[in-house]
Design an enzyme around this catalytic site. Structure first.
Site, mmCIF file in Angstrom:
data_model
loop_
_atom_site.group_PDB
_atom_site.id
_atom_site.type_symbol
_atom_site.label_atom_id
_atom_site.label_comp_id
_atom_site.label_asym_id
_atom_site.label_seq_id
_atom_site.Cartn_x
_atom_site.Cartn_y
_atom_site.Cartn_z
ATOM 1 N N ASP A 41 -42.624 6.724 145.339
ATOM 2 C CA ASP A 41 -41.884 7.201 146.509
ATOM 3 C C ASP A 41 -41.264 6.013 147.231
ATOM 4 O OD1 ASP A 41 -43.894 6.112 148.074
ATOM 5 O OD2 ASP A 41 -44.561 8.023 148.942
ATOM 6 N N CYS A 72 -47.441 5.377 145.221
ATOM 7 C CA CYS A 72 -46.979 5.800 146.545
ATOM 8 C C CYS A 72 -47.712 4.919 147.558
ATOM 9 C CB CYS A 72 -47.182 7.301 146.771
ATOM 10 S SG CYS A 72 -48.907 7.863 146.777
ATOM 11 N N THR A 119 -50.626 5.270 149.124
ATOM 12 C CA THR A 119 -52.047 5.131 148.773
ATOM 13 C C THR A 119 -52.322 5.298 147.284
ATOM 14 O OG1 THR A 119 -52.341 7.493 149.092
ATOM 15 C CG2 THR A 119 -52.803 6.065 151.005
ATOM 16 N N HIS A 153 -63.208 5.060 129.026
ATOM 17 C CA HIS A 153 -64.107 6.216 129.121
ATOM 18 C C HIS A 153 -63.394 7.530 129.447
ATOM 19 C CE1 HIS A 153 -68.042 3.739 129.895
ATOM 20 N NE2 HIS A 153 -67.371 3.343 128.826
ATOM 21 N N HIS A 204 -67.456 9.823 124.848
ATOM 22 C CA HIS A 204 -66.466 9.952 125.916
ATOM 23 C C HIS A 204 -65.419 11.013 125.554
ATOM 24 C CE1 HIS A 204 -68.365 6.595 127.767
ATOM 25 N NE2 HIS A 204 -68.147 5.831 126.708
HETATM 26 C C1 RB5 Z 1 -45.804 8.473 152.727
HETATM 27 O O1 RB5 Z 1 -45.806 8.259 154.102
HETATM 28 C C2 RB5 Z 1 -47.222 8.576 152.214
HETATM 29 O O2 RB5 Z 1 -47.802 9.740 152.698
HETATM 30 C C3 RB5 Z 1 -47.250 8.548 150.694
HETATM 31 O O3 RB5 Z 1 -46.652 7.374 150.246
HETATM 32 C C4 RB5 Z 1 -48.618 8.590 150.043
HETATM 33 O O4 RB5 Z 1 -49.462 7.614 150.565
HETATM 34 C C5 RB5 Z 1 -49.246 9.917 149.962
HETATM 35 O O5 RB5 Z 1 -50.320 10.119 149.397
#
Ligand code: RB5
Length: 146
Positions: free
Chosen positions: A8, A65, A67, A98, A133
């Protein structure tokens, strides 16, 4: 190998760094976007990468993204995908050995580019061990048929 990549708006810079790194290791990258800096919806790119891997168009996928969570959740909704969020190389390596992960995810707001390279390298070099596995991974995949 052919590696599908998706991200993203939070992860364009890191995607480009990892794209170059993956190419420097001799792999081909399919960049499925985004490359637009405006805010976008990560499920679009998670699904694109998931479908590229599930169809066999790509061997493996990497999604990024903020996180690593949202985009991996989206990729994991595609049948046949095992996307794993990794913040260090040990988990990345074991996710291949695994869990036979076929999509690697990480967070551009969580890790730096050098850690991302180490994670990517560990993941690309590791191989699925099979054996006990395989039975467990098959059990996971059977859940998709129930
Ligand atoms: C975008 O603000 C953020 O929500 C996205 O990049 C991600 O971390 C979502 O899981």
């Amino acid at each position: 190998m052919k590696i599908a990549m998706g991200n993203d708006h939070t992860a364009i810079e890191l995607k480009n760094i990892i794209r170059e790194f993956v190419e420097s290791k001799g792999h081909e990258v399919m960049d499925l976007g985004t490359n637009e800096t405006g805010s976008c919806d990560y499920p679009v790119y998670g699904e694109k990468v998931g479908r590229a891997v599930a169809s066999g168009e790509a061997d493996l996928g990497i999604v990024i993204c903020g996180t690593g969570l949202g985009i991996s959740l989206a990729a994991n909704k595609v049948k046949g995908i095992r996307a794993c969020v990794c913040s260090e190389p040990y988990t990345a390596k074991l996710s291949r050995m695994h869990n036979n992960s076929n999509v690697l995810a990480f967070g551009a707001r969580v890790i730096g580019s050098e850690m991302a390279k180490m994670i990517t390298e560990a993941w690309l070099e590791a191989e699925f061990e099979g054996g006990r596995h395989e039975r467990r991974v098959n059990m996971i995949m059977e859940i998709e048929n129930r």
